[in-house]
Design an enzyme around this catalytic site. Structure first.
Site, PDB file in Angstrom:
ATOM      1  N   GLU A  80       0.857  -1.236   0.003  1.00  0.00           N
ATOM      2  CA  GLU A  80       0.396   0.213  -0.090  1.00  0.00           C
ATOM      3  C   GLU A  80       1.188   1.350  -0.631  1.00  0.00           C
ATOM      4  O   GLU A  80       1.792   0.881   0.623  1.00  0.00           O
ATOM      5  CB  GLU A  80      -0.835  -0.169   1.399  1.00  0.00           C
ATOM      6  CG  GLU A  80      -2.144   0.790   1.524  1.00  0.00           C
ATOM      7  CD  GLU A  80      -2.450   1.011   2.603  1.00  0.00           C
ATOM      8  OE1 GLU A  80      -3.040  -0.929   2.738  1.00  0.00           O
ATOM      9  OE2 GLU A  80      -3.166   1.592   2.850  1.00  0.00           O
ATOM     10  N   ASP A  82       0.068   5.403   1.181  1.00  0.00           N
ATOM     11  CA  ASP A  82      -0.754   6.361   0.685  1.00  0.00           C
ATOM     12  C   ASP A  82      -0.201   8.006   1.096  1.00  0.00           C
ATOM     13  O   ASP A  82       0.328   7.761   1.877  1.00  0.00           O
ATOM     14  CB  ASP A  82      -0.870   5.586   2.219  1.00  0.00           C
ATOM     15  CG  ASP A  82      -2.084   4.391   2.628  1.00  0.00           C
ATOM     16  OD1 ASP A  82      -1.205   3.836   1.939  1.00  0.00           O
ATOM     17  OD2 ASP A  82      -0.995   3.960   3.293  1.00  0.00           O
ATOM     18  N   GLU A  84      -2.180  10.150   3.065  1.00  0.00           N
ATOM     19  CA  GLU A  84      -3.226  10.518   4.453  1.00  0.00           C
ATOM     20  C   GLU A  84      -3.596  11.752   5.046  1.00  0.00           C
ATOM     21  O   GLU A  84      -1.950  12.307   5.392  1.00  0.00           O
ATOM     22  CB  GLU A  84      -3.244   9.475   5.910  1.00  0.00           C
ATOM     23  CG  GLU A  84      -3.286   7.618   4.964  1.00  0.00           C
ATOM     24  CD  GLU A  84      -2.758   7.264   6.285  1.00  0.00           C
ATOM     25  OE1 GLU A  84      -3.041   5.968   6.343  1.00  0.00           O
ATOM     26  OE2 GLU A  84      -1.481   7.367   6.788  1.00  0.00           O
TER      27      GLU A  84
END
Ligand code: NAG
Ligand code: NAG
Length: 265
Positions: A80, A82, A84
């Site tokens: 993953e 990311d 955020e």
């Protein structure tokens, strides 16, 4: 902030439904992308992803807005990548957390104080992912870079699963004041705007031969200037690193088990 993957996915759906259901004006988000949260069902094997994003403004403690790539299937050691945005109390700067999960192991959160207010206007967020490097950029300034040294360094980790889905989401999380400040639903709706989603520069798995990590003549983000940072990018990256909490220097957390890539910056 490391919820289990299962919990996290459930929360993504729940938070998204709740926040959009309470929104007075339906955003164009649902028209352009899959309902509730963006999930292009195409899977990509290398790419220069691009999104323009404006996160919710005001008091957003506990609200996290994301744009990320996730390999499939999602259990059993997934990768993953990311972006955020960790919401905060009004007037305090929002933190951009980037995270890499490689082979299902999550311990690479890195926090950055942005040099602008990401809730005030749209900004560009990009993820370049090819056989040479992973570069996450904000308005074309690299904020996170990981070289692919897996061939040269035994045990080195680089996200190399063959196919990634793209997602955007807004969810409630334990992201503010060490988890003490929860979402204040009386201040809903929390609205994030995603725009200019670009998959032109992406290799959809199965659509091309040779494979996605190859053929820089056709897949231009796989070669040339995309193989390494330019001198100008490197200088900009150094400036950014001075403002970020580098996970590599977080000795307390790793207790001497610092990830291998930290020796190769
Ligand atoms: C990273 O390098 C390894 C070793 O050369 C390679 O097998 C892998 O496919 C590369 N990762 C990506 C995403 O291309
Ligand atoms: C980053 O910090 C280092 C060490 O303090 C300093 O030498 C360098 O000039 C800084 N770079 C930028 C672009 O701010």
């Amino acid at each position: 902030m490391r919820p289990s993957l299962l919990l996290r996915l459930v929360v993504v759906l729940a938070a998204t439904v709740t926040s959009f259901a309470r929104a007075a004006v339906a955003p164009a988000f649902d028209d352009s992308y899959e309902a509730q949260y963006m999930a292009r069902m195409s899977m990509y094997g290398s790419e220069l992803f691009h999104i323009r994003l404006k996160i919710p403004s005001g008091y957003t403690a506990g609200v996290v807005t994301t744009f990320y790539l996730i390999s499939q299937p999602e259990n059993g050691g997934h990768d993953e990548i990311d972006f955020e945005f960790l919401g905060d109390k009004a007037g305090r700067p929002v933190t951009l957390q980037t995270n890499l999960i490689i082979d299902g192991r999550s311990y690479r959160e890195q926090r950055l104080r942005l040099w602008f207010d990401p809730a005030a206007a749209f900004h560009d967020y990009k993820i370049l992912w090819n056989a040479y490097q992973l570069v996450m950029s904000v308005d074309d300034t690299p904020v996170r870079v990981l070289r692919n040294l897996t061939a040269a360094v035994p045990g080195y980790r680089f996200p190399s699963k063959p196919a990634m889905l793209i997602r955007g989401s807004i969810w409630d999380a334990w992201a503010t004041d060490g988890g003490r400040a929860n979402v204040d639903w009386s201040r809903a709706p929390f609205t994030a705007a995603f725009r200019g989603f670009n998959v032109d520069a992406a290799c959809a798995v199965g659509d091309v031969t040779p494979p996605c990590y190859d053929d820089p003549a056709a897949l231009w983000w796989n070669g040339g200037e995309y193989e390494a940072l330019s001198d100008a990018q490197r200088a900009a990256y150094e400036g950014v690193r001075n403002n970020s909490m580098d996970y590599c220097t977080d000795e307390l957390r790793f207790n001497s088990h610092v990830p291998l890539e930290c020796s190769y910056n």
